[in-house]
Design a protein around this motif. Structure first.
Motif, short mmCIF file in Angstrom:
data_model
loop_
_atom_site.label_atom_id
_atom_site.label_comp_id
_atom_site.label_asym_id
_atom_site.label_seq_id
_atom_site.Cartn_x
_atom_site.Cartn_y
_atom_site.Cartn_z
N GLN A 27 -2.43 -3.76 7.14
CA GLN A 27 -3.25 -4.97 7.25
C GLN A 27 -4.21 -5.09 6.07
O GLN A 27 -4.46 -6.18 5.57
CB GLN A 27 -4.03 -4.96 8.57
N GLY A 28 -4.71 -3.95 5.61
CA GLY A 28 -5.58 -3.95 4.44
C GLY A 28 -4.85 -4.43 3.21
O GLY A 28 -5.40 -5.14 2.37
N ALA A 29 -3.56 -4.04 3.12
CA ALA A 29 -2.75 -4.46 1.97
C ALA A 29 -2.49 -5.95 2.00
O ALA A 29 -2.45 -6.62 0.97
CB ALA A 29 -1.42 -3.69 1.95
N ALA A 30 -2.34 -6.48 3.22
CA ALA A 30 -2.03 -7.90 3.36
C ALA A 30 -3.27 -8.74 3.15
O ALA A 30 -3.21 -9.92 2.77
CB ALA A 30 -1.44 -8.18 4.74
N GLY A 31 -4.45 -8.15 3.41
CA GLY A 31 -5.69 -8.90 3.35
C GLY A 31 -6.27 -9.06 2.00
O GLY A 31 -5.74 -9.00 0.97
N GLY A 84 4.52 -3.76 4.41
CA GLY A 84 3.42 -3.61 3.46
C GLY A 84 3.07 -2.18 3.13
O GLY A 84 2.07 -1.92 2.46
N ILE A 85 3.89 -1.23 3.60
CA ILE A 85 3.65 0.19 3.35
C ILE A 85 4.83 0.76 2.57
O ILE A 85 5.98 0.63 2.99
CB ILE A 85 3.49 0.99 4.66
N GLU A 86 4.53 1.38 1.45
CA GLU A 86 5.56 2.10 0.69
C GLU A 86 5.35 3.60 0.91
O GLU A 86 4.34 4.15 0.47
CB GLU A 86 5.47 1.78 -0.80
N THR A 110 0.84 -1.19 0.00
CA THR A 110 0.00 0.00 0.00
C THR A 110 0.88 1.25 0.00
O THR A 110 1.80 1.37 0.82
CB THR A 110 -0.91 0.03 1.24
N ARG A 111 0.60 2.15 -0.91
CA ARG A 111 1.35 3.41 -0.94
C ARG A 111 0.76 4.38 0.09
O ARG A 111 -0.47 4.49 0.24
CB ARG A 111 1.31 4.04 -2.32
N LEU A 112 1.63 5.06 0.79
CA LEU A 112 1.24 6.08 1.77
C LEU A 112 2.02 7.34 1.43
O LEU A 112 3.26 7.33 1.46
CB LEU A 112 1.56 5.60 3.19
N LEU A 113 1.30 8.39 1.10
CA LEU A 113 1.94 9.65 0.70
C LEU A 113 2.21 10.51 1.93
O LEU A 113 1.28 10.87 2.66
CB LEU A 113 1.04 10.40 -0.28
#
Length: 205
Positions: free
Chosen positions: A201-205, A28-30, A2-5
């Motif tokens: 967690q959303g990205a992993a799910g 899981g966070i970029e 998941t990208r996080l700006l």
């Protein structure tokens, strides 16, 4: 992934958030910055408080990119200056982002202020805004005293003249890890970790 700006062009702020996520084991966070997305109009910071500026910047980032975004607004509140520069910290000298001029002006304004009255706090408000509209806003402070001259080369802004409570070194003399653990911005980002973890967690799910 998941990208996080993180709505900034400051490489040190990006590095700080990335280090915090690694230290907390959040995967899981970029984390990306404004240089990684198409340029969009950024509204001027006109809110009277840090929280208002932070959430406005985060909302603008989400609206322009569709990516969950964190934005922060931070500054130095000097006791002897009635809490100023405050939200005007980055442009206290009249030129936005001129760290040297801002430092010179604050030191000049405190020339006659005795050491016992040179208390100050770094303040940071950070906002995480989701494309769906959910918002989380946090605030953190880092108390300390102001020196009479610059010391240290780490950090940016007013770091070279700020000695945190319980320390003898300025925040510009601390290691990145020490600063992450104790600084106003580090504490604000730490407070957002539960929401960031939900993204992961959303990205992993």
């Amino acid at each position: 992934m998941t990208r996080l700006l993180l709505a900034t062009r400051n490489a040190k702020k990006l590095g700080e958030l990335r280090r915090i996520l690694v230290a907390e084991g959040i995967e899981g966070i970029e984390v990306i910055g404004l240089a990684d997305v198409p340029e969009y109009p950024e509204a001027p910071e006109t809110a009277p408080d840090f929280e208002g500026n932070a959430v406005a910047k985060a909302r603008d980032a989400v609206a322009a990119t569709g990516v969950p975004a964190i934005a922060d607004d931070s500054g130095l509140a000097v006791d002897a200056l009635n809490g100023m520069p405050g939200v005007l910290s980055a442009r206290w000298s009249g030129r936005h982002g001129d760290d040297e001029a801002n430092l010179d002006l604050v030191l000049a304004q405190l020339t006659d202020t005795p050491d016992a009255r040179r208390g100050a706090a770094f303040v940071c408000a950070a906002a995480l805004v989701h494309p769906g509209g959910r918002e989380t806003i946090v605030r953190a402070e880092w108390r300390g005293q102001l020196t009479r001259e610059r010391r240290g080369t780490n950090g940016f802004g007013y770091d070279p003249i700020f000695v945190p409570e319980g320390r003898t070194a300025t925040s510009a003399e601390l290691s990145p890890a020490e600063k992450d653990a104790h600084s106003h911005r580090g504490k604000a980002l730490q407070a957002l970790l539960p929401e960031i973890a939900k993204l992961a967690q959303g990205a992993a799910g």
